[in-house]
Design a protein around this motif. Structure first.
Motif, PDB file in Angstrom:
ATOM      1  N   VAL A 194       0.853  -1.186   0.000  1.00  0.00           N
ATOM      2  CA  VAL A 194       0.000   0.000   0.000  1.00  0.00           C
ATOM      3  C   VAL A 194       0.888   1.235   0.000  1.00  0.00           C
ATOM      4  N   LEU A 195       0.579   2.149  -0.884  1.00  0.00           N
ATOM      5  CA  LEU A 195       1.277   3.429  -0.941  1.00  0.00           C
ATOM      6  C   LEU A 195       0.277   4.538  -0.687  1.00  0.00           C
ATOM      7  N   LEU A 196       0.523   5.347   0.315  1.00  0.00           N
ATOM      8  CA  LEU A 196      -0.323   6.516   0.576  1.00  0.00           C
ATOM      9  C   LEU A 196       0.314   7.727  -0.086  1.00  0.00           C
ATOM     10  N   ILE A 197      -0.432   8.349  -0.981  1.00  0.00           N
ATOM     11  CA  ILE A 197       0.030   9.575  -1.649  1.00  0.00           C
ATOM     12  C   ILE A 197      -0.694  10.736  -1.007  1.00  0.00           C
ATOM     13  N   THR A 198       0.052  11.594  -0.366  1.00  0.00           N
ATOM     14  CA  THR A 198      -0.568  12.713   0.322  1.00  0.00           C
ATOM     15  C   THR A 198       0.346  13.927   0.223  1.00  0.00           C
ATOM     16  N   GLY A 199      -0.016  14.998   0.930  1.00  0.00           N
ATOM     17  CA  GLY A 199       0.784  16.210   0.882  1.00  0.00           C
ATOM     18  C   GLY A 199      -0.067  17.439   0.651  1.00  0.00           C
ATOM     19  N   MET A 200       0.591  18.525   0.382  1.00  0.00           N
ATOM     20  CA  MET A 200      -0.080  19.811   0.243  1.00  0.00           C
ATOM     21  C   MET A 200      -0.876  19.892  -1.055  1.00  0.00           C
TER      22      MET A 200
ATOM     23  N   GLU B 159      -3.331  26.183   7.428  1.00  0.00           N
ATOM     24  CA  GLU B 159      -4.131  25.209   8.157  1.00  0.00           C
ATOM     25  C   GLU B 159      -3.852  23.800   7.648  1.00  0.00           C
ATOM     26  N   GLU B 160      -3.756  23.667   6.330  1.00  0.00           N
ATOM     27  CA  GLU B 160      -3.467  22.354   5.763  1.00  0.00           C
ATOM     28  C   GLU B 160      -2.086  21.868   6.191  1.00  0.00           C
ATOM     29  N   ARG B 161      -1.109  22.768   6.194  1.00  0.00           N
ATOM     30  CA  ARG B 161       0.251  22.390   6.595  1.00  0.00           C
ATOM     31  C   ARG B 161       0.263  21.892   8.038  1.00  0.00           C
ATOM     32  N   HIS B 162      -0.538  22.529   8.893  1.00  0.00           N
ATOM     33  CA  HIS B 162      -0.628  22.106  10.288  1.00  0.00           C
ATOM     34  C   HIS B 162      -1.269  20.716  10.396  1.00  0.00           C
ATOM     35  N   LEU B 163      -2.337  20.501   9.645  1.00  0.00           N
ATOM     36  CA  LEU B 163      -3.030  19.214   9.694  1.00  0.00           C
ATOM     37  C   LEU B 163      -2.133  18.061   9.235  1.00  0.00           C
ATOM     38  N   LEU B 164      -1.249  18.343   8.284  1.00  0.00           N
ATOM     39  CA  LEU B 164      -0.441  17.293   7.680  1.00  0.00           C
ATOM     40  C   LEU B 164       0.940  17.143   8.306  1.00  0.00           C
ATOM     41  N   SER B 165       1.253  17.933   9.318  1.00  0.00           N
ATOM     42  CA  SER B 165       2.612  17.942   9.861  1.00  0.00           C
ATOM     43  C   SER B 165       3.051  16.570  10.382  1.00  0.00           C
ATOM     44  N   ASN B 166       2.178  15.889  11.115  1.00  0.00           N
ATOM     45  CA  ASN B 166       2.548  14.578  11.655  1.00  0.00           C
ATOM     46  C   ASN B 166       2.729  13.545  10.551  1.00  0.00           C
ATOM     47  N   LEU B 167       1.888  13.632   9.540  1.00  0.00           N
ATOM     48  CA  LEU B 167       1.983  12.691   8.426  1.00  0.00           C
ATOM     49  C   LEU B 167       3.288  12.899   7.656  1.00  0.00           C
ATOM     50  N   LYS B 168       3.687  14.139   7.514  1.00  0.00           N
ATOM     51  CA  LYS B 168       4.938  14.432   6.822  1.00  0.00           C
ATOM     52  C   LYS B 168       6.125  13.856   7.581  1.00  0.00           C
ATOM     53  N   GLU B 169       6.073  13.931   8.912  1.00  0.00           N
ATOM     54  CA  GLU B 169       7.175  13.438   9.729  1.00  0.00           C
ATOM     55  C   GLU B 169       7.385  11.938   9.577  1.00  0.00           C
ATOM     56  N   ARG B 170       6.319  11.194   9.351  1.00  0.00           N
ATOM     57  CA  ARG B 170       6.452   9.746   9.257  1.00  0.00           C
ATOM     58  C   ARG B 170       6.498   9.235   7.824  1.00  0.00           C
ATOM     59  N   ALA B 171       6.553  10.171   6.871  1.00  0.00           N
ATOM     60  CA  ALA B 171       6.576   9.781   5.461  1.00  0.00           C
ATOM     61  C   ALA B 171       7.883   9.079   5.102  1.00  0.00           C
ATOM     62  N   ASP B 172       7.791   8.110   4.202  1.00  0.00           N
ATOM     63  CA  ASP B 172       8.979   7.423   3.704  1.00  0.00           C
ATOM     64  C   ASP B 172       9.717   8.282   2.683  1.00  0.00           C
ATOM     65  N   TRP B 173       8.938   8.992   1.876  1.00  0.00           N
ATOM     66  CA  TRP B 173       9.530   9.880   0.874  1.00  0.00           C
ATOM     67  C   TRP B 173       8.854  11.234   0.952  1.00  0.00           C
ATOM     68  N   VAL B 174       9.646  12.288   1.004  1.00  0.00           N
ATOM     69  CA  VAL B 174       9.136  13.656   0.936  1.00  0.00           C
ATOM     70  C   VAL B 174       9.771  14.319  -0.278  1.00  0.00           C
ATOM     71  N   ILE B 175       8.942  14.768  -1.205  1.00  0.00           N
ATOM     72  CA  ILE B 175       9.441  15.414  -2.416  1.00  0.00           C
ATOM     73  C   ILE B 175       8.933  16.840  -2.465  1.00  0.00           C
ATOM     74  N   ASP B 176       9.855  17.775  -2.523  1.00  0.00           N
ATOM     75  CA  ASP B 176       9.499  19.189  -2.653  1.00  0.00           C
ATOM     76  C   ASP B 176       9.407  19.513  -4.136  1.00  0.00           C
ATOM     77  N   THR B 177       8.236  19.910  -4.579  1.00  0.00           N
ATOM     78  CA  THR B 177       8.009  20.155  -6.003  1.00  0.00           C
ATOM     79  C   THR B 177       8.095  21.631  -6.375  1.00  0.00           C
ATOM     80  N   SER B 178       8.595  22.448  -5.484  1.00  0.00           N
ATOM     81  CA  SER B 178       8.607  23.901  -5.712  1.00  0.00           C
ATOM     82  C   SER B 178       9.266  24.276  -7.032  1.00  0.00           C
ATOM     83  N   SER B 179      10.355  23.602  -7.352  1.00  0.00           N
ATOM     84  CA  SER B 179      11.104  23.960  -8.568  1.00  0.00           C
ATOM     85  C   SER B 179      10.969  22.915  -9.666  1.00  0.00           C
ATOM     86  N   LEU B 180       9.977  22.016  -9.531  1.00  0.00           N
ATOM     87  CA  LEU B 180       9.828  20.942 -10.507  1.00  0.00           C
ATOM     88  C   LEU B 180       8.642  21.176 -11.431  1.00  0.00           C
ATOM     89  N   SER B 181       8.840  20.913 -12.724  1.00  0.00           N
ATOM     90  CA  SER B 181       7.717  20.889 -13.651  1.00  0.00           C
ATOM     91  C   SER B 181       7.008  19.543 -13.482  1.00  0.00           C
TER      92      SER B 181
END
Length: 314
Positions: free
Chosen positions: A29-35, A147-169
């Motif tokens: 199972v892969l959970l895809i989540t984030g901002m 508000e969304e960033r606050h709600l997701l903070s714990n989930l981000k901490e336990r994520a296996d992969w965190v990808i910052d897409t700020s500079s990605l197409s």
């Protein structure tokens, strides 16, 4: 009087049951989540291309019954489930830890992919599509993002992969996902090779088209005419012909170079068509041999014959 035979049989059956493989053990199972605005939809599409069964906007509580349904059937062909969980299901986030723990108890391998981006980038993306943030509630856009960033903070901490897409197409994000989950290079490109006959038309759905009509035609050899390139006598005849090995050596190298570039440019599916006159002998043998060579490099290759149901012809 005790029935020792029955007791022994029960013990053997119990031990046998304990040794039976658990279908959930092979399930992922892969959970895809984030901002919101960080690229979850693009990520879901890319993961689906990798072969995952993707479910969008799934409340976490439904994960367990869905996994149970998919693993209960012995002939289930689905072994990887990707669930997109976003802030619209925020009322279920409190249940997520319990759900993940339950999946662990079932032996299900579970991982979390978290997509993020800077607040400034998220604001620009939302302004470009002229849509409100799901948590904006009539307030400022930044309020919803925070508000969304606050709600997701714990989930981000336990994520296996965190990808910052700020500079990605979107294409760079897809390539990044392939690199993160599968590795990099041409092995992330799936190749399909099919043989065809030019007399039935040149294919329009191929990235590469090769013409092997320069090779001697087995059609004119009586003992080979009714065979195809799948048969060893025909394959040996074609592959031992003058120019066959040289052509395959050069073509293999050219394809490898192209696949390297395709992987970098977010093209992960490539179709190669190899043609002869009737699509029965030379093109079939050369397709199979090219597939064998590419597989030796670790590539995933499938092969088909477009004219396999047509009558043998030159």
């Amino acid at each position: 009087m005790p029935n020792h035979a029955s007791d022994q049989t029960a013990a053997v059956n119990a031990a046998s049951a304990d040794n039976q493989p658990n279908p959930a053990d092979a399930f992922e199972v892969l959970l895809i989540t984030g901002m919101s605005g960080a690229g979850r939809s693009r990520a879901a599409g890319t993961v689906e291309d990798m072969g995952w069964y993707v479910v969008d906007n799934l409340p976490p509580k439904l994960l367990v019954p869905l996994v149970d349904m998919m693993t209960s059937g012995s002939d289930s062909s689905i072994h990887r489930l990707a669930a997109v969980i976003d802030v619209r299901s925020r009322s279920y986030f409190d249940d997520l830890a319990a759900v993940l723990s339950h999946l662990d108890d079932l032996g299900v391998k579970t991982r979390i992919l978290f997509l993020d981006a800077s607040n400034d980038v998220l604001i620009k993306r939302y302004e470009s599509v002229r849509r409100p943030h799901p948590l904006q509630h009539g307030n400022r856009l930044i309020d919803g993002i925070l508000e969304e960033r606050h709600l997701l903070s714990n989930l981000k901490e336990r994520a296996d992969w965190v990808i910052d897409t700020s500079s990605l197409s979107i294409h760079q994000l897809s390539t990044k996902l392939y690199e993160t989950m599968l590795g990099s290079g041409p092995t992330t490109v799936a190749v399909h090779i099919f043989s065809f006959g030019f007399k039935y038309g040149t294919p329009i759905d191929a990235d590469f088209v090769a013409d092997v009509r320069f090779l001697p035609n087995p059609f004119w050899v009586p003992s080979l005419r009714e065979l195809t390139g799948h048969d060893k006598p025909v394959a040996d005849y074609v592959l031992s012909s003058k120019g066959a090995t040289e052509f395959l050596d050069s073509y293999e190298k050219a394809i490898e170079t192209a696949l390297e570039g395709y992987a970098h440019e977010d093209k992960h599916f490539v179709t190669i068509a190899i043609g002869c006159t009737g699509g029965q002998h030379r093109s079939v043998a050369m397709s199979e041999e090219l597939a064998r060579r590419l597989r030796a490099h670790g590539l995933k290759v499938t092969v088909s014959a477009r004219e396999q149901h047509k009558h043998h012809s030159s």
